[in-house]
Write a protein that holds these residues in place. Structure first.
Motif, PDB file in Angstrom:
ATOM      1  N   PHE A  84      14.910  -1.003 -10.920  1.00 35.83           N
ATOM      2  CA  PHE A  84      16.190  -0.805 -10.250  1.00 35.83           C
ATOM      3  C   PHE A  84      16.509   0.678 -10.026  1.00 35.83           C
ATOM      4  O   PHE A  84      17.667   1.027  -9.827  1.00 35.83           O
ATOM      5  CB  PHE A  84      17.313  -1.433 -11.079  1.00 35.83           C
ATOM      6  N   SER A  85      15.481   1.506 -10.052  1.00 35.91           N
ATOM      7  CA  SER A  85      15.724   2.942  -9.889  1.00 35.91           C
ATOM      8  C   SER A  85      16.121   3.311  -8.463  1.00 35.91           C
ATOM      9  O   SER A  85      16.807   4.295  -8.234  1.00 35.91           O
ATOM     10  CB  SER A  85      14.476   3.729 -10.302  1.00 35.91           C
ATOM     11  N   GLY A  86      15.687   2.519  -7.485  1.00 34.01           N
ATOM     12  CA  GLY A  86      16.028   2.808  -6.098  1.00 34.01           C
ATOM     13  C   GLY A  86      16.970   1.766  -5.514  1.00 34.01           C
ATOM     14  O   GLY A  86      17.357   0.798  -6.169  1.00 34.01           O
ATOM     15  N   LYS A  87      17.340   1.984  -4.259  1.00 31.14           N
ATOM     16  CA  LYS A  87      18.255   1.080  -3.567  1.00 31.14           C
ATOM     17  C   LYS A  87      17.550  -0.104  -2.921  1.00 31.14           C
ATOM     18  O   LYS A  87      18.202  -1.065  -2.517  1.00 31.14           O
ATOM     19  CB  LYS A  87      19.023   1.853  -2.486  1.00 31.14           C
ATOM     20  N   GLN A  88      16.222  -0.044  -2.825  1.00 31.90           N
ATOM     21  CA  GLN A  88      15.498  -1.068  -2.081  1.00 31.90           C
ATOM     22  C   GLN A  88      15.624  -2.442  -2.736  1.00 31.90           C
ATOM     23  O   GLN A  88      15.704  -3.464  -2.046  1.00 31.90           O
ATOM     24  CB  GLN A  88      14.024  -0.683  -1.956  1.00 31.90           C
ATOM     25  N   VAL A  89      15.642  -2.484  -4.070  1.00 33.47           N
ATOM     26  CA  VAL A  89      15.750  -3.773  -4.757  1.00 33.47           C
ATOM     27  C   VAL A  89      17.077  -4.440  -4.435  1.00 33.47           C
ATOM     28  O   VAL A  89      17.134  -5.633  -4.105  1.00 33.47           O
ATOM     29  CB  VAL A  89      15.590  -3.585  -6.276  1.00 33.47           C
ATOM     30  N   ILE A 249       8.805  -7.059  -3.643  1.00 33.06           N
ATOM     31  CA  ILE A 249       8.132  -7.075  -4.940  1.00 33.06           C
ATOM     32  C   ILE A 249       6.616  -7.022  -4.760  1.00 33.06           C
ATOM     33  O   ILE A 249       5.906  -6.340  -5.523  1.00 33.06           O
ATOM     34  CB  ILE A 249       8.557  -8.321  -5.730  1.00 33.06           C
ATOM     35  N   ARG A 250       6.117  -7.707  -3.761  1.00 39.58           N
ATOM     36  CA  ARG A 250       4.678  -7.686  -3.493  1.00 39.58           C
ATOM     37  C   ARG A 250       4.205  -6.268  -3.192  1.00 39.58           C
ATOM     38  O   ARG A 250       3.177  -5.820  -3.714  1.00 39.58           O
ATOM     39  CB  ARG A 250       4.362  -8.616  -2.325  1.00 39.58           C
ATOM     40  N   GLN A 251       4.928  -5.555  -2.363  1.00 42.00           N
ATOM     41  CA  GLN A 251       4.541  -4.188  -2.028  1.00 42.00           C
ATOM     42  C   GLN A 251       4.747  -3.249  -3.213  1.00 42.00           C
ATOM     43  O   GLN A 251       3.977  -2.304  -3.404  1.00 42.00           O
ATOM     44  CB  GLN A 251       5.336  -3.721  -0.817  1.00 42.00           C
ATOM     45  N   LEU A 252       5.789  -3.501  -3.993  1.00 47.05           N
ATOM     46  CA  LEU A 252       6.041  -2.665  -5.158  1.00 47.05           C
ATOM     47  C   LEU A 252       4.908  -2.765  -6.160  1.00 47.05           C
ATOM     48  O   LEU A 252       4.421  -1.752  -6.687  1.00 47.05           O
ATOM     49  CB  LEU A 252       7.366  -3.066  -5.806  1.00 47.05           C
ATOM     50  N   VAL A 253       4.469  -3.988  -6.439  1.00 50.19           N
ATOM     51  CA  VAL A 253       3.369  -4.178  -7.385  1.00 50.19           C
ATOM     52  C   VAL A 253       2.081  -3.587  -6.844  1.00 50.19           C
ATOM     53  O   VAL A 253       1.291  -2.970  -7.580  1.00 50.19           O
ATOM     54  CB  VAL A 253       3.212  -5.679  -7.706  1.00 50.19           C
ATOM     55  N   SER A 254       1.837  -3.720  -5.531  1.00 52.25           N
ATOM     56  CA  SER A 254       0.619  -3.146  -4.932  1.00 52.25           C
ATOM     57  C   SER A 254       0.627  -1.628  -5.036  1.00 52.25           C
ATOM     58  O   SER A 254      -0.383  -1.018  -5.415  1.00 52.25           O
ATOM     59  CB  SER A 254       0.514  -3.575  -3.473  1.00 52.25           C
TER      60      SER A 254
END
Length: 313
Positions: A84-89, A249-254
């Motif tokens: 949750f560090s950024g606004k994208q979530v 989430i998919r892109q974050l994990v990648s």
């Protein structure tokens, strides 16, 4: 008086009276076996969720050295802080909630009205419409035709409607509604027609209020479909501001795995602080949390909505 047949004979009791029936040891043993089997099966199903929740609060070092465990050790919320560090979530959460809410309501309205038409006795071409609906479950236009339709003809690329419109009508859910509507007495329609009610008023004020079990069940199915979808976003959404939760989430994990790989392969000696395992577990908790909280509100309708209309006679 009503007859109650037991193993030891027949007992007569007034209608509506409660009669205590003695069960044999074999029946009790069978019930205990069923309870034990269901308890063990439930524990096996809940164990992975428990481990995911517990290990999402563990430190990355603990997960790498000790592996997964059933009880929390080395408590840490760093994975959630990183997530949750950024606004994208939060932005992706809003997109997913908006798509799920609007899509579920529109899909339920369209599917229920169409299912009512297919189940109606006086619809002239009901059999043809049912066949065409069933035909779409067997054959499709293919990915190329679907992409051309959405992008070139409808111009829905990079719009929120690209995430909503393709799932508005699911033939399987429509046939669930048709099966339920056909169990309703047609005399209700005839009586309302004699009183001067239109078909729309019959459907809106009479049929829908008595169809809550199946509507709640289908609404839950549509909500799960919209909430867990990532395929449409992968095809039609290039703008990261419109990315739903699953594709984000998919892109974050990648990206996180790529950063960890680069850090591990680098010749420089520095620590990579990306919580690879912890972030994966935290994203699972963040993703499934809201949709699980929806189920208790629909639980009383769920089983009834699935079973009613399945057996007739």
């Amino acid at each position: 008086m009503s007859d109650i047949n037991l193993r030891m004979g027949t007992v007569r009791a007034p209608s509506g009276a409660k009669v205590k029936v003695d069960t044999t040891w074999g029946d009790k043993l069978f019930l205990w076996f069923i309870y034990l089997f269901i308890s063990v099966f439930t524990a096996i199903c809940l164990l992975p969720f428990w481990m995911v929740i517990v290990d999402s609060f563990a430190t990355e070092e603990s997960l790498r050295t000790k592996g997964f465990h059933l009880f929390p050790t080395d408590f840490s919320v760093y994975a959630y802080k990183y997530l949750f560090s950024g606004k994208q979530v939060f932005q992706s959460y809003g997109i997913t909630a908006l798509v799920t809410g609007i899509g579920t309501m529109l899909a339920l309205a369209l599917s229920s009205s169409y299912g009512y038409v297919l189940a109606h006795r006086k619809v002239k071409y009901g059999q043809i419409l049912s066949f065409l609906t069933y035909f779409t479950m067997l054959f499709g236009a293919g990915l190329v035709g679907f992409y051309i339709l959405m992008s070139n003809w409808l111009h829905l690329k990079d719009t929120i409607w690209a995430l909503i419109l393709p799932y508005l009508l699911n033939p399987f859910f429509v046939f669930i509604l048709v099966s339920f509507f056909r169990t309703l007495p047609y005399e209700i329609n005839e009586a309302a027609t004699v009183d001067g009610a239109s078909e729309f008023r019959i459907f809106w004020q009479i049929i829908l209020p008595i169809s809550k079990p199946v509507l709640a069940t289908v609404a839950l199915f549509y909500a799960l479909q919209y909430w867990n979808d990532w395929w449409l976003a992968l095809l039609f959404i290039d703008d990261y501001k419109l990315h739903p939760l699953q594709i984000m989430i998919r892109q974050l994990v990648s990206n996180m795995n790529a950063q960890s790989y680069i850090g591990g392969a680098s010749s420089t000696n520095y620590a990579v602080t990306v919580p690879t395992y912890g972030i994966q577990l935290a994203t699972v908790c963040v993703t499934i949390g809201p949709i699980i909280l929806l189920y208790p509100f629909l639980q009383r309708y769920y089983v009834k909505g699935l079973t009613i209309g399945s057996v007739k006679g």
